[in-house]
Scaffold this active site. Structure first.
Site, PDB file in Angstrom:
ATOM      1  N   THR A  14       0.807  -1.218   0.000  1.00 51.80           N
ATOM      2  CA  THR A  14       0.000   0.000   0.000  1.00 51.80           C
ATOM      3  C   THR A  14       0.843   1.272   0.000  1.00 51.80           C
ATOM      4  O   THR A  14       2.045   1.241   0.272  1.00 51.80           O
ATOM      5  CB  THR A  14      -0.933   0.027   1.226  1.00 51.80           C
ATOM      6  OG1 THR A  14      -0.150   0.089   2.417  1.00 51.80           O
ATOM      7  CG2 THR A  14      -1.836  -1.197   1.260  1.00 51.80           C
ATOM      8  N   ASP A  15       0.160   2.368  -0.262  1.00 52.09           N
ATOM      9  CA  ASP A  15       0.795   3.679  -0.172  1.00 52.09           C
ATOM     10  C   ASP A  15       0.488   4.280   1.201  1.00 52.09           C
ATOM     11  O   ASP A  15      -0.055   3.602   2.076  1.00 52.09           O
ATOM     12  CB  ASP A  15       0.332   4.597  -1.314  1.00 52.09           C
ATOM     13  CG  ASP A  15      -1.170   4.826  -1.329  1.00 52.09           C
ATOM     14  OD1 ASP A  15      -1.840   4.573  -0.297  1.00 52.09           O
ATOM     15  OD2 ASP A  15      -1.686   5.272  -2.365  1.00 52.09           O
ATOM     16  N   LEU A  16       0.812   5.528   1.402  1.00 53.07           N
ATOM     17  CA  LEU A  16       0.604   6.170   2.709  1.00 53.07           C
ATOM     18  C   LEU A  16      -0.855   6.214   3.141  1.00 53.07           C
ATOM     19  O   LEU A  16      -1.148   6.293   4.327  1.00 53.07           O
ATOM     20  CB  LEU A  16       1.177   7.588   2.691  1.00 53.07           C
ATOM     21  CG  LEU A  16       2.697   7.677   2.621  1.00 53.07           C
ATOM     22  CD1 LEU A  16       3.128   9.136   2.450  1.00 53.07           C
ATOM     23  CD2 LEU A  16       3.343   7.068   3.848  1.00 53.07           C
ATOM     24  N   ALA A  17      -1.771   6.140   2.174  1.00 60.32           N
ATOM     25  CA  ALA A  17      -3.200   6.181   2.498  1.00 60.32           C
ATOM     26  C   ALA A  17      -3.770   4.797   2.794  1.00 60.32           C
ATOM     27  O   ALA A  17      -4.956   4.666   3.066  1.00 60.32           O
ATOM     28  CB  ALA A  17      -3.969   6.829   1.355  1.00 60.32           C
ATOM     29  N   ILE A  19      -3.915   2.411   0.571  1.00 56.84           N
ATOM     30  CA  ILE A  19      -4.503   1.930  -0.675  1.00 56.84           C
ATOM     31  C   ILE A  19      -3.427   1.184  -1.462  1.00 56.84           C
ATOM     32  O   ILE A  19      -2.272   1.611  -1.506  1.00 56.84           O
ATOM     33  CB  ILE A  19      -5.057   3.116  -1.493  1.00 56.84           C
ATOM     34  CG1 ILE A  19      -6.203   3.779  -0.721  1.00 56.84           C
ATOM     35  CG2 ILE A  19      -5.506   2.676  -2.877  1.00 56.84           C
ATOM     36  CD1 ILE A  19      -6.686   5.079  -1.330  1.00 56.84           C
TER      37      ILE A  19
END
Length: 129
Positions: A14-17, A19
């Protein structure tokens, strides 16, 4: 008939969000294709050693429909759309609880160790239909 490959989204996907990073869908469908080929009884190492043939992605057309998130359980469905002498076209979908999040049409080609196109052995073409 669709091949199913289940996986869970890890933090590293995932990314920082939280997602799933877009490029990781390509990794997910690659894993699913490898398992699909294995379930067909095709040994890719032996195919390379005995026939000098390997599979390579020629083209991918992808649609990102809805995001997957950290800790989601995903199912990658792989279905064969067409098989020719040296080319395989697949549809791959990443789903969460039946909802399609990502869909791709993937064209795989057979190539010789020289990098030139190669014909798929007839027994392999039959397995992939």
């Amino acid at each position: 008939m669709a091949h199913h490959f289940q996986l869970r989204v890890y933090y590293e996907d995932t990314d920082l969000a939280g997602i799933v990073y877009y490029a990781n869908y390509l990794r997910f469908i690659e894993r699913a294709r490898s398992e699909w080929i294995r379930t067909l009884g095709i040994d890719q190492k032996a195919l390379k050693a005995d026939e000098g043939i390997v599979f390579a992605v020629r083209r991918i057309e992808a649609d990102y429909l809805s995001p997957a998130h950290f800790d989601d359980e995903l199912d990658v469905l792989t279905t064969t759309e067409a098989v020719t002498g040296a080319r395989i076209t697949l549809k791959q979908e990443v789903q969460r609880a039946g909802e399609t999040l990502f869909v791709a049409q993937v064209t795989i080609v057979a190539i010789a160790e020289t990098g030139h196109p190669a014909r798929l052995p007839a027994n392999i073409r039959l397995l992939m239909h």
